[in-house]
Motif scaffolding. Structure first.
Motif, PDB file in Angstrom:
ATOM      1  N   VAL A 255       0.866  -1.178   0.000  1.00  0.00           N
ATOM      2  CA  VAL A 255       0.000   0.000   0.000  1.00  0.00           C
ATOM      3  C   VAL A 255       0.901   1.224   0.000  1.00  0.00           C
ATOM      4  N   GLN A 256       0.801   2.024  -1.045  1.00  0.00           N
ATOM      5  CA  GLN A 256       1.665   3.192  -1.193  1.00  0.00           C
ATOM      6  C   GLN A 256       1.088   4.430  -0.518  1.00  0.00           C
ATOM      7  N   GLY A 257      -0.208   4.462  -0.333  1.00  0.00           N
ATOM      8  CA  GLY A 257      -0.793   5.627   0.301  1.00  0.00           C
ATOM      9  C   GLY A 257      -2.253   5.436   0.619  1.00  0.00           C
ATOM     10  N   GLU A 258      -2.735   6.206   1.595  1.00  0.00           N
ATOM     11  CA  GLU A 258      -4.150   6.207   1.965  1.00  0.00           C
ATOM     12  C   GLU A 258      -4.572   7.650   2.135  1.00  0.00           C
ATOM     13  N   GLY A 259      -5.734   7.988   1.599  1.00  0.00           N
ATOM     14  CA  GLY A 259      -6.154   9.377   1.623  1.00  0.00           C
ATOM     15  C   GLY A 259      -7.518   9.594   2.210  1.00  0.00           C
TER      16      GLY A 259
END
Length: 242
Positions: free
Chosen positions: A158-162
């Motif tokens: 997972v590279q990012g969560e927004g």
């Protein structure tokens, strides 16, 4: 003074205590599951089986139905955030743990399925895994599946969560990580909490940026998959990736 055996117990004001007419229900449900399988059970009955372990001495059917009314389906319930689960009356920390255990088991099995053979030859398993991992999240997530020369899975990150409609993605970081892993191909995945997996204009532009940076370095972008409650979309199938 006569005692009403159907009245809620003093320590159970919600009235969830298991009354005599529920005796044997649990074993009957377990037997039906063993003999006919999960397909023979409604979602609320499958949830009951999970809740039996967390709530050993109460009728759990009302709670199972309350969870389904709140979240929609068995998959939605087990994938729901812990904080939202706890908002449902009757859901304790023990209940949440059992539900999250089911979700974790589904993820582990899905990841194992796509890891044991080339990803491109197990596309259905890949989509199932991505939907299990992300389709029911209330926030956007962006993940990358890094593949080797044989298209076997090297890493799932997972590279990012927004927020509910945006996740920051840094194309150069995606490609940098591929080089660190000696990955020669990637599959991009993110979710749309709205449920509609249709690619947005920013999705398309971001994907093209990654393709443009990766291609000169010998890294292929096989696909960008968007998952949502209402299905999934493939950039390659939509001809958004050449």
């Amino acid at each position: 003074m006569a005692i009403d055996s159907t009245a809620p117990a003093a320590d159970d004001p919600q009235g969830f205590s298991e009354a005599p007419h529920f005796h044997g229900h649990r074993e009957r449900l377990r037997n039906r599951f063993r003999e006919a399988g999960a397909d023979a059970l409604a979602d609320y009955e499958l949830l009951e089986l999970v809740l039996f372990r967390a709530i050993p001495r109460r009728d759990v059917k009302p709670l199972a139905k309350a969870l389904l009314k709140r979240f929609g389906s068995f998959a939605d319930v087990v994938a729901a955030p812990e904080v939202r689960l706890s908002e449902v009356e009757g859901v304790t920390a023990t209940v949440t743990t059992e539900l999250k255990l089911v979700h974790a088991a589904a993820l582990r099995m899905g990841r194992a399925e796509i890891a044991r053979r080339p990803v491109l030859s197990s596309w259905t398993a890949l989509i199932d895994y991505c939907r299990t991992a992300m389709a029911f999240s209330e926030r956007e997530q962006f993940r990358v599946l890094y593949l080797d020369r044989k298209n076997a899975l090297l890493a799932d990150e997972v590279q990012g969560e927004g927020t509910v409609d945006h996740t920051p993605v840094y194309p150069r970081e995606v490609v940098k990580r591929a080089l660190e892993l000696s990955s020669t191909a990637v599959i991009l995945v993110h979710n749309h909490p709205s449920g509609d997996p249709t690619p947005s204009r920013p999705d398309i532009l971001m994907t093209q940026q990654i393709v443009d940076i990766a291609r000169p370095l010998g890294i292929a972008v096989h696909d960008h998959i968007i998952v949502g409650r209402d299905g999934h979309a493939s950039f390659r199938a939509l001809k958004l990736i050449a």
